[in-house]
Motif scaffolding. Structure first.
Motif, PDB file in Angstrom:
ATOM      1  N   GLU B 335       6.486   2.193  -7.951  1.00  0.00           N
ATOM      2  CA  GLU B 335       6.493   2.564  -6.539  1.00  0.00           C
ATOM      3  C   GLU B 335       7.482   1.655  -5.835  1.00  0.00           C
ATOM      4  O   GLU B 335       8.171   0.874  -6.484  1.00  0.00           O
ATOM      5  CB  GLU B 335       5.078   2.407  -5.975  1.00  0.00           C
ATOM      6  CG  GLU B 335       4.486   1.041  -6.289  1.00  0.00           C
ATOM      7  CD  GLU B 335       2.951   0.983  -6.171  1.00  0.00           C
ATOM      8  OE1 GLU B 335       2.288   2.021  -6.099  1.00  0.00           O
ATOM      9  OE2 GLU B 335       2.439  -0.141  -6.150  1.00  0.00           O
ATOM     10  N   GLY B 336       7.541   1.726  -4.514  1.00  0.00           N
ATOM     11  CA  GLY B 336       8.436   0.822  -3.795  1.00  0.00           C
ATOM     12  C   GLY B 336       8.001  -0.613  -4.025  1.00  0.00           C
ATOM     13  O   GLY B 336       6.811  -0.934  -4.000  1.00  0.00           O
ATOM     14  N   ALA B 337       8.967  -1.503  -4.244  1.00  0.00           N
ATOM     15  CA  ALA B 337       8.628  -2.906  -4.527  1.00  0.00           C
ATOM     16  C   ALA B 337       8.018  -3.574  -3.303  1.00  0.00           C
ATOM     17  O   ALA B 337       7.086  -4.380  -3.420  1.00  0.00           O
ATOM     18  CB  ALA B 337       9.878  -3.657  -4.973  1.00  0.00           C
ATOM     19  N   LEU B 338       8.518  -3.235  -2.129  1.00  0.00           N
ATOM     20  CA  LEU B 338       7.980  -3.829  -0.902  1.00  0.00           C
ATOM     21  C   LEU B 338       6.535  -3.370  -0.695  1.00  0.00           C
ATOM     22  O   LEU B 338       5.663  -4.157  -0.328  1.00  0.00           O
ATOM     23  CB  LEU B 338       8.849  -3.411   0.290  1.00  0.00           C
ATOM     24  CG  LEU B 338       8.378  -3.882   1.661  1.00  0.00           C
ATOM     25  CD1 LEU B 338       8.365  -5.406   1.733  1.00  0.00           C
ATOM     26  CD2 LEU B 338       9.267  -3.306   2.766  1.00  0.00           C
ATOM     27  N   TYR B 339       6.324  -2.095  -0.968  1.00  0.00           N
ATOM     28  CA  TYR B 339       4.975  -1.535  -0.869  1.00  0.00           C
ATOM     29  C   TYR B 339       4.010  -2.294  -1.784  1.00  0.00           C
ATOM     30  O   TYR B 339       2.929  -2.715  -1.365  1.00  0.00           O
ATOM     31  CB  TYR B 339       5.030  -0.050  -1.235  1.00  0.00           C
ATOM     32  CG  TYR B 339       3.701   0.616  -1.457  1.00  0.00           C
ATOM     33  CD1 TYR B 339       2.879   0.934  -0.375  1.00  0.00           C
ATOM     34  CD2 TYR B 339       3.263   0.942  -2.746  1.00  0.00           C
ATOM     35  CE1 TYR B 339       1.659   1.555  -0.574  1.00  0.00           C
ATOM     36  CE2 TYR B 339       2.048   1.562  -2.952  1.00  0.00           C
ATOM     37  CZ  TYR B 339       1.246   1.872  -1.873  1.00  0.00           C
ATOM     38  OH  TYR B 339       0.042   2.475  -2.066  1.00  0.00           O
ATOM     39  N   ALA B 340       4.433  -2.487  -3.019  1.00  0.00           N
ATOM     40  CA  ALA B 340       3.577  -3.191  -3.985  1.00  0.00           C
ATOM     41  C   ALA B 340       3.287  -4.617  -3.509  1.00  0.00           C
ATOM     42  O   ALA B 340       2.157  -5.105  -3.620  1.00  0.00           O
ATOM     43  CB  ALA B 340       4.253  -3.216  -5.353  1.00  0.00           C
TER      44      ALA B 340
END
Ligand SMILES: Cc1ncc(C[n+]2csc(CCOP(=O)(O)OP(=O)(O)O)c2C)c(N)n1
Ligand code: SF4
Ligand SMILES: [Mg+2]
Lengths: 299, 394
Positions: B335-340
């Protein structure tokens, strides 16, 4: 004229400590000791990964007394550039910046950065010690491994391609000083560094450094084998100053006397044992032809 | 002095004011005008620096690494494939603890070739050990470049100043170029504790063993793992330094005050959209529109990606019902790295908000305000699987 350099008048100051991590009989350790004497204490060294990284010792112990920047494999000449730029910003134009790289770090992965720095005219001394393979990683072929040599990546039939002529490539950049040297003639190497220090712009010195571990010979014969490479006319010592080419002492003398057969040199090392008689004969022919062109040159 | 200029020119002026002495760079779209401007400054004698026209980005950063090791203040800049070409040197600069500052003008990565904006370049280098700051407009670009040197030289860690390619690099906006004497007061000359010096020889970046080892005097020197632990600890400490530097900057220049997260309409917000870079300003219009429909939503622009400002994130997001993370980058296969990262930071909250993830704008795909409006409205209404893609045509 300046006093002739001899072993008796070399600087006594030892800048490389005894008991470093080089193998017994290492050609590199000879020229490193002598080379640092020529460079002197007002020098900053740049070293990419190679046997020299190991020779210099493991943190926090160092085998040398000069400041040294260890850099990544491809970045030697760019790093030398950065040090010079920083020194100029600090109004320091006296400190010598000297890069010491292996043949792999010079002729293969480091060639792009070296070419860029030569084209820009950076004021450094670049010393390539040529042990004719990647020794630090366990004797793999490099661009300067001679044809036919057995390495761990040319294990059965030997290297197919010819040795890359790196000094000629560097000379083609039109830099003021290109020279070759050999660990078997340390005084000649010393004098060449001394001369390089007086010249402004990029200086390149390519040094043939016999390596007992990688070439397969008894460590006691390092000097002898280095000399045979020169005396057979396989590896030539010369200076190219602003495009003016001149053979240096030991090679110069070969113009007037018989060269040793290349087979004598090739027989001394296990790495050449895959060469056929026919191949040795053709190496001899190539060397003879090269020396014909030297002889034909007006001196 | 107030000017109307491009983001790249803003960055170049920041570098000039910071008095970088060695500039080494290699052209790549959309960073090129920044490099050109700096060579112009140097050539015109407006900047007391050397411009080194290297033959590659690997060499650009190598020059900076060596110049910094020898005690000078360097600068470089790049984008996309140029940043990736530097990758080995990125880790080296951080491991060697050199306070280098570099602008990363964010662009998508090939293959296939793209020159347009996304943030995959900077995000893919998240774990190289650099402080990663992001600017949302031209004023922030110039201010952040100046602050970056103060941060880097305090913690001895290199800093990337990232800003969106084209959207910021090539557009013109008004901004203030601070007065150079005032900047000198804020940013003193670089005087490192250690530098290459024949009078005090040292061997830098030597081979280091797995375990600790005594030196010749018998004092214990760290092993590789201790050196890495120090980098991590100092990187966490950089969060405090970023804050102190921001406060000092604010007191002198009157700008700043939101060094980790820049909130908009978040005081009473039930939902908060989060992103990095110029998108957070575009989202302000969207938030305004949703507020008219009585949806209590705000937007936060993250200014720092590494070190990760997890405490500030928890503090800002803890009472929200939902968090919507929009990003121009993706960790393929997840998923998005920032999201994670944000999800992980919120794990310890008592009232964990729901959290959605949108991937958008890859390779410069246009981000329409209506699309953002629809996405945020959807996130405030229904539960959706993540990640969602905005503007995907298939
Ligand atoms: C980017 C990168 N690739 C590969 C290596 C692995 N490596 C370290 S030293 C070396 C060979 C060095 O050969 P050379 O330059 O000839 O020096 P020598 O070891 O022979 O002294 C290699 C391949 C590395 N350190 N970095
Ligand atoms: S492998 Fe060869 S070059 Fe390397 S240290 Fe040993 S002898 Fe010297
Ligand atoms: Mg070698």
């Amino acid at each position: 004229m300046a006093e002739k350099t001899t072993v008796l008048n070399l600087p006594e100051d030892e800048l490389v400590h005894p008991g470093n991590r080089a193998c017994a009989g290492c050609g590199l350790s000879i020229i490193y000791r002598i080379g640092l004497k020529a460079l002197g204490r007002d020098t900053i060294l740049v070293v990419p990964p190679s046997c020299l990284t190991v020779l210099q010792g493991l943190y926090p112990i160092a085998a040398t007394q000069l400041p040294c920047l260890n850099v990544t494999f491809a970045s030697t000449a760019a790093a030398a550039t950065g040090i010079l730029a920083a020194l100029r910003a600090q109004k320091n134009t006296s400190t010598t910046v000297a890069a010491w790289a292996g043949d792999g770090g010079t002729s293969d992965i480091g060639l792009q950065a070296l070419s860029g720095a030569c084209e820009r005219g950076e004021n450094f001394i670049f010393i390539c010690y040529d042990n004719e393979a990647y020794m630090n990683t366990g004797v793999q072929r490099s661009g300067t491994t001679p044809q036919g040599v057995l390495t761990t990546t040319t294990p059965i039939s030997g290297k197919k391609q010819k040795k890359k002529d790196v000094p000629a490539i560097i000379a083609a950049h039109g830099i003021p000083y290109v020279a070759t040297a050999s660990a078997a003639y340390p005084i000649d190497f010393y004098d060449k560094i001394k001369k390089a220090k007086t010249i402004s712009g990029p200086k390149y010195i390519h040094v043939h450094t016999p390596c007992p571990s990688g070439w397969g010979f008894n460590p006691r014969y390092t000097i002898k084998i280095g000399r045979m490479a020169v005396e057979s006319g396989l590896y030539d010592l010369y200076e190219n100053e602003n495009g003016h080419f001149e053979l240096s002492g030991p090679s110069q003398r070969l113009l007037k006397k018989d060269r040793r057969p290349v087979s004598e040199y090739l027989e001394t090392q296990a790495r050449f044992r895959g060469l056929s008689e026919a191949r040795i004969a053709s190496i001899q022919q190539e060397v003879d032809a090269k020396w014909e062109t030297y002889r034909a040159q007006p001196s | 002095m107030h000017v109307i200029e491009s983001g790249n020119v803003a960055a170049a002026n920041g570098v000039k004011l910071a008095r970088a002495h060695v500039v080494a760079a290699y052209p790549i779209t959309p960073q090129t005008p920044l490099t050109e401007k700096l060579s112009e400054f140097v050539d015109a004698g407006e900047m007391d620096a050397e411009y080194i026209p290297v033959e590659s980005e690997h060499s650009a950063l190598s020059v900076c690494i060596a110049a910094s090791s020898a005690g000078s203040r360097p600068f470089t800049a790049t984008s996309a494939n140029g940043l990736l070409y530097m990758s080995e040197q990125l880790h080296w600069a951080a491991g060697a603890r050199l306070p280098i500052v570099m602008c990363v003008v964010n662009r998508g990565i090939g293959a296939p070739w793209t020159v347009w904006n996304d943030q995959q370049d900077a995000f893919s280098q998240r774990d190289a050990g650099w402080v990663q700051l992001f600017a949302c407009d031209h004023q922030q670009i110039i201010d952040t470049v100046i602050q970056a040197y103060a941060i880097a030289e305090t913690v001895s860690i290199p800093v990337m100043v990232c800003y969106d390619g084209y959207i910021l690099s090539h557009t013109y906006m008004p901004f203030e170029i601070p007065d150079s004497d005032t900047v000198d007061g804020f940013l003193p000359a670089f005087s490192p504790e250690y530098a290459l010096n024949p009078a005090k020889p040292c061997n830098l970046n030597t081979v280091t063993l797995p375990d600790i080892r005594p030196d010749v005097r018998g004092d214990t020197a760290p092993g590789y793992m201790e050196i890495r632990h120090n980098l991590h600890t100092d990187m966490r400490e950089a969060l405090n330094v970023i804050k102190t530097v921001d406060e000092k900057f604010y007191s002198i220049f009157g700008r700043g005050g939101h060094c980790f997260i820049e909130p908009y309409n978040c005081e009473d917000a039930e939902y908060i959209a989060v992103c990095i870079g110029s998108l957070s300003y575009q989202l302000r219009d969207v938030v305004d529109a949703l507020r008219q429909d009585r949806i209590k939503i705000g937007v936060c622009g993250l200014r720092v990606y590494r070190p990760f400002p997890d405490e500030a994130i928890r503090e800002t997001f803890k009472s929200a019902k939902g968090i919507i993370v929009l990003e121009k980058a993706l960790s393929y296969g997840y998923e998005g790295a920032l999201y994670a990262d944000i999800k992980a930071a919120l794990y310890d909250c008592d009232n964990r908000p729901f959290i959605h993830n949108y991937i958008l704008g890859l390779g410069g795909r246009e981000i329409k305000t209506q699309q953002l409006l629809d996405a945020l409205r959807q996130s405030c209404t229904i539960d959706i699987p993540v990640p969602q893609w905005i503007g995907l045509k298939m």
